[in-house]
Design a protein around this motif. Structure first.
Motif, PDB file in Angstrom:
ATOM      1  N   ASP A 138      14.144  20.330 -32.480  1.00 17.30           N
ATOM      2  CA  ASP A 138      14.324  19.326 -31.587  1.00 17.30           C
ATOM      3  C   ASP A 138      15.456  18.886 -31.812  1.00 17.30           C
ATOM      4  O   ASP A 138      15.716  17.700 -32.871  1.00 17.30           O
ATOM      5  CB  ASP A 138      12.620  18.402 -31.129  1.00 17.30           C
ATOM      6  CG  ASP A 138      11.834  19.611 -31.132  1.00 17.30           C
ATOM      7  OD1 ASP A 138      11.788  19.854 -29.896  1.00 17.30           O
ATOM      8  OD2 ASP A 138      11.059  18.571 -31.410  1.00 17.30           O
ATOM      9  N   LEU A 139      16.326  18.382 -30.595  1.00 19.50           N
ATOM     10  CA  LEU A 139      17.251  17.644 -30.622  1.00 19.50           C
ATOM     11  C   LEU A 139      17.591  16.015 -28.785  1.00 19.50           C
ATOM     12  O   LEU A 139      17.795  17.201 -28.131  1.00 19.50           O
ATOM     13  CB  LEU A 139      18.943  18.606 -30.105  1.00 19.50           C
ATOM     14  CG  LEU A 139      20.196  18.231 -30.663  1.00 19.50           C
ATOM     15  CD1 LEU A 139      20.545  17.432 -32.227  1.00 19.50           C
ATOM     16  CD2 LEU A 139      21.367  19.038 -30.383  1.00 19.50           C
ATOM     17  N   THR A 163      15.600  21.853 -26.738  1.00 21.98           N
ATOM     18  CA  THR A 163      15.356  22.528 -28.408  1.00 21.98           C
ATOM     19  C   THR A 163      16.100  23.886 -28.357  1.00 21.98           C
ATOM     20  O   THR A 163      16.062  24.739 -28.025  1.00 21.98           O
ATOM     21  CB  THR A 163      13.394  23.503 -28.209  1.00 21.98           C
ATOM     22  OG1 THR A 163      12.728  22.172 -28.090  1.00 21.98           O
ATOM     23  CG2 THR A 163      13.323  23.847 -29.396  1.00 21.98           C
ATOM     24  N   ILE A 164      17.044  23.337 -29.900  1.00 20.78           N
ATOM     25  CA  ILE A 164      17.631  24.745 -30.731  1.00 20.78           C
ATOM     26  C   ILE A 164      17.115  25.588 -31.025  1.00 20.78           C
ATOM     27  O   ILE A 164      15.975  25.802 -32.502  1.00 20.78           O
ATOM     28  CB  ILE A 164      18.500  23.811 -31.643  1.00 20.78           C
ATOM     29  CG1 ILE A 164      19.308  22.340 -31.158  1.00 20.78           C
ATOM     30  CG2 ILE A 164      19.803  24.697 -31.989  1.00 20.78           C
ATOM     31  CD1 ILE A 164      19.214  22.814 -29.666  1.00 20.78           C
ATOM     32  N   ASP A 165      16.901  26.953 -30.442  1.00 22.41           N
ATOM     33  CA  ASP A 165      15.598  27.926 -30.781  1.00 22.41           C
ATOM     34  C   ASP A 165      16.182  29.470 -31.350  1.00 22.41           C
ATOM     35  O   ASP A 165      15.753  29.641 -30.783  1.00 22.41           O
ATOM     36  CB  ASP A 165      14.404  27.881 -29.879  1.00 22.41           C
ATOM     37  CG  ASP A 165      14.875  27.893 -28.789  1.00 22.41           C
ATOM     38  OD1 ASP A 165      16.196  28.553 -28.293  1.00 22.41           O
ATOM     39  OD2 ASP A 165      14.070  27.642 -27.495  1.00 22.41           O
ATOM     40  N   LYS A 166      18.154  29.279 -30.996  1.00 22.60           N
ATOM     41  CA  LYS A 166      18.225  30.701 -30.945  1.00 22.60           C
ATOM     42  C   LYS A 166      19.012  30.561 -31.732  1.00 22.60           C
ATOM     43  O   LYS A 166      19.274  29.891 -33.198  1.00 22.60           O
ATOM     44  CB  LYS A 166      19.483  30.596 -29.673  1.00 22.60           C
ATOM     45  CG  LYS A 166      18.734  30.302 -28.281  1.00 22.60           C
ATOM     46  CD  LYS A 166      17.896  31.722 -27.718  1.00 22.60           C
ATOM     47  CE  LYS A 166      17.108  31.409 -26.407  1.00 22.60           C
ATOM     48  NZ  LYS A 166      16.588  29.808 -25.658  1.00 22.60           N
ATOM     49  N   SER A 206      13.618  17.003 -35.030  1.00 25.33           N
ATOM     50  CA  SER A 206      11.957  17.489 -36.267  1.00 25.33           C
ATOM     51  C   SER A 206      12.980  18.565 -37.787  1.00 25.33           C
ATOM     52  O   SER A 206      14.381  17.960 -37.464  1.00 25.33           O
ATOM     53  CB  SER A 206      11.431  18.653 -35.264  1.00 25.33           C
ATOM     54  OG  SER A 206      12.589  19.426 -35.205  1.00 25.33           O
ATOM     55  N   LYS A 207      11.692  18.623 -38.688  1.00 25.86           N
ATOM     56  CA  LYS A 207      12.918  19.501 -39.619  1.00 25.86           C
ATOM     57  C   LYS A 207      13.260  20.415 -39.049  1.00 25.86           C
ATOM     58  O   LYS A 207      12.838  21.750 -37.786  1.00 25.86           O
ATOM     59  CB  LYS A 207      11.650  19.711 -40.555  1.00 25.86           C
ATOM     60  CG  LYS A 207      10.894  18.141 -41.252  1.00 25.86           C
ATOM     61  CD  LYS A 207      10.018  18.870 -41.990  1.00 25.86           C
ATOM     62  CE  LYS A 207      10.604  19.246 -43.377  1.00 25.86           C
ATOM     63  NZ  LYS A 207      10.118  19.352 -44.543  1.00 25.86           N
TER      64      LYS A 207
END
Length: 669
Positions: free
Chosen positions: A173-174, A192-195, A222-223
């Motif tokens: 989460d950013l 959310t950086i999810d790629k 988040s970690k």
């Protein structure tokens, strides 16, 4: 002896007497008039004094791609202007990597590792903590203050874009936010950086409370581990609301001048500090993450976010003709700071590489003018501009030392362009001074090759301009035309501006020889100024206009396409008194410019007999005052023009006040 008076006579052809350069007469031109260039007054833009990044280019984040280095500035490195932050007693790490960049042209990126996200305590042993600790959200991140400071106002919107990829097992989460120095959030959005591969993320931030020292913050809450690059923030309102656009107020000042052309991107910036630092146009187009950033010859960094596409787009937006200047296949003779010892650091592209470089020049013309079915025209269309830009002018070289290496390469470029694109008007160079060895050699090259236009440069004292106001009366009318590409007197006082205005009447009088002229430099940022005479000074929040700006604007917004003799009668023995009369065939207006560079009022006798029918009321715009008066951030309007009206007749006298430029505009019926 200076050779401009002894050039061999030749005829360039009809190119300077076509619709490209001279206006076609719509109204009947007055008796005794002669056609002059309709492109005579324009602008010259160079990225000096932080004119582009941190200036006209509206990007707010400094070092957005982590490409700063000691090559730019000995104190800089890839994380310069970024601060690693761990609010809420969080911890992690930040480093720069180059293993798998977004694009090979943009090799550096940041890796942010959020190992532990803490909490924000409110007390310590029962005692309240300072707001600098208790304010904000816990996490691991980075923040950027921009170019000195970022100004935000309540209600403004900003567009954020950056590239990121997930390096850890879990998404991260950013929060992207604008904050004040204490950590108070002015605007934010969660992403959310999810790629697992590089992906472009965007957000729009609406400011709830403004601040004059806003900072851009990216905070992992988040970690996890992520890679970040090309972190960009633009105000929603740019000039013409263009994406990757220009600062609206500064761009509007240039548009208000109604320039006939804009020369870009320099200057000394063009041929650069050594061959590896030359400005290569192909590396400045396409998506910003694919452009090649490099050091600025003036001692800082250029992202080339303001690249060739943006320059051409701006020219089109304000109705100015583009005049791109390309290196003449040699670097600046002052490369390596050799000007300090009087040597030459000029280096030339090897001859075996010249055909490739010549093709680069030809490709620019195709990129600007070619159909969408052509290789480079297709690239222009893909960028969002399928229609041609209608490029007419191309400059080759800038203030170069006229060495045999230069002459050989310039000749090769000139011949290749003329063979493939005979209608392109090529602009050559005659060195950095109004006379001397390079000036004479530059003119000799132009004479030999029949170069369309030759670019003269000189920065001088105001007295030189006054003493040389008849310089171009002596020029060969059938030789290369002149582009006075860089000129100014040393200073921004009213006297400097009036001396320049006096000299400009001579440019208009010789508008059949002087096809173009542009003052230089154009822009200078407060506290980042390397050149002591400039046209517009600005900070991140405001600007002020010099008397020089007002003189240039009065000429460029009151240009004509015919010069009319014997309208202004003055004391020709008085060098402090000058005037010009031009006629605008598009509007039918008579435009008189009267200059008094002395300390007492002076009389002008005006005779409009050459014009059949004239209005009885004229508009008068006048710039006058104390010779030493100048504007500043504290007194931006200490010197400014004033507009009024006067009654006129076929013959009338006008008393010009001391230290003044007066523009009288009279309509014909």
């Amino acid at each position: 002896m200076i050779r401009y008076c002894q050039l061999t006579t030749f005829v360039i052809g009809s190119i300077f007497f076509s619709a490209n350069t001279f206006s076609q007469t719509k109204n009947i031109s007055p008796a005794g008039s002669r056609m002059i260039s309709s492109d005579i007054f324009g602008l010259f833009f160079e990225d000096i004094n932080y004119a582009a990044d941190g200036g006209l280019y509206a990007e707010l984040v400094q070092n957005r791609s982590f490409e700063y280095s000691p090559t730019d500035n000995k104190q800089w490195q890839a994380l310069s202007f970024w601060e690693y932050i761990t609010p809420g007693f969080s911890y992690g790490s930040l480093q720069i990597e180059t293993n798998t960049p977004v694009h090979p042209n943009n090799p550096h990126y940041a890796v942010l590792n959020s190992e532990h996200v803490g909490t924000v305590p409110q007390q310590n042993n029962g005692q309240p903590l300072p707001s600098s600790i208790t304010t904000g959200r816990p996490g691991v991140g980075i923040k950027n203050p921009g170019f000195g400071n970022i100004i935000t106002k309540k209600g403004e919107r900003f567009h954020v874009a950056f590239f990121a990829k997930q390096l850890s097992v879990q998404p991260v989460d950013l929060f992207v936010s604008l904050q004040d120095p204490k950590g108070n959030i002015l605007a934010e959005q969660k992403l959310t950086i999810d790629k697992k591969e590089w992906n472009k993320y965007t957000a729009t931030l609406s400011v709830t409370a403004g601040h004059d020292s806003t900072q851009v913050v990216l905070l992992a809450t988040s970690k996890g581990k992520i890679a970040l690059d090309v972190i960009s923030v633009f105000p929603e309102h740019t000039f013409k609301n263009r994406p990757n656009g220009l600062r609206a107020d500064l761009a509007q000042l240039l548009a208000d001048m109604k320039p006939s052309f804009i020369r870009f991107p320099g200057g000394c910036l063009v041929h650069g500090d050594g061959l590896g630092n030359m400005y290569r146009w192909k590396t400045t187009i396409g998506p910003i993450e694919q452009r090649t950033e490099q050091k600025n010859i003036w001692g800082y960094h250029q992202t080339v976010g303001l690249g060739y596409y943006e320059y051409f787009q701006f020219c089109e937006d304000i109705g100015a003709k583009p005049l791109p200047v390309l290196p003449a296949a040699v670097s600046c003779q002052n490369s390596g700071g050799t000007w300090r010892i009087g040597g030459t650091g000029q280096r030339a592209i090897p001859l075996e590489e010249m055909q490739e470089y010549i093709q680069e020049v030809l490709d620019l013309i195709e990129w600007a003018n070619g159909p969408v079915t052509s290789t480079w025209g297709a690239k222009r269309a893909a960028a969002g501009h399928p229609a041609p830009f209608n490029l007419q002018y191309v400059g080759i070289g800038n203030e170069d030392k006229i060495t045999p290496e230069f002459e050989q390469r310039f000749t090769m470029i000139n011949n290749a362009v003329k063979a493939k694109y005979p209608n392109i008007i090529l602009v050559g160079t005659s060195g950095p001074f109004h006379s001397g060895e390079d000036f004479e050699k530059g003119w000799a090259v132009a004479n030999q090759l029949k170069v369309d236009v030759i670019d003269e440069h000189y920065y001088v004292q105001p007295e030189w301009l006054i003493s040389n106001q008849y310089r171009y009366d002596k020029y060969n009318r059938n030789a290369s035309k002149v582009y006075l590409g860089e000129y100014a007197s040393w200073g921004n006082k009213l006297y400097n501006a009036i001396a320049e205005g006096l000299y400009m009447t001579g440019l208009e009088r010789n508008g059949d020889v002087v096809s173009m002229a542009s003052y230089a430099p154009l822009l200078a940022k407060d506290q980042f100024t390397q050149w002591k005479t400039d046209m517009i000074f600005f900070s991140n929040s405001t600007y002020y206009l010099t008397p020089n700006y007002y003189v240039q604007k009065l000429f460029s917004t009151n240009a004509g396409d015919h010069y009319v003799d014997k309208v202004i009668v003055k004391n020709n023995a008085d060098s402090l008194q000058a005037g010009s009369c031009v006629y605008d065939s598009k509007t039918g207006d008579i435009i008189l410019k009267l200059v008094n560079a002395g300390k007492q009022a002076r009389q002008f006798q005006l005779n409009l007999a050459a014009f059949k029918k004239t209005a009885s009321v004229a508009t008068v715009t006048q710039l006058s005052g104390d010779a030493d008066a100048e504007n500043s951030f504290r007194s931006a309007n200490a010197v400014a023009p004033v507009t009024s009206t006067i009654n006129v007749s076929k013959k009338f006298n006008y008393e010009s006040p001391a230290m003044s430029l007066t523009v009288i505009r009279i309509k014909t019926k």
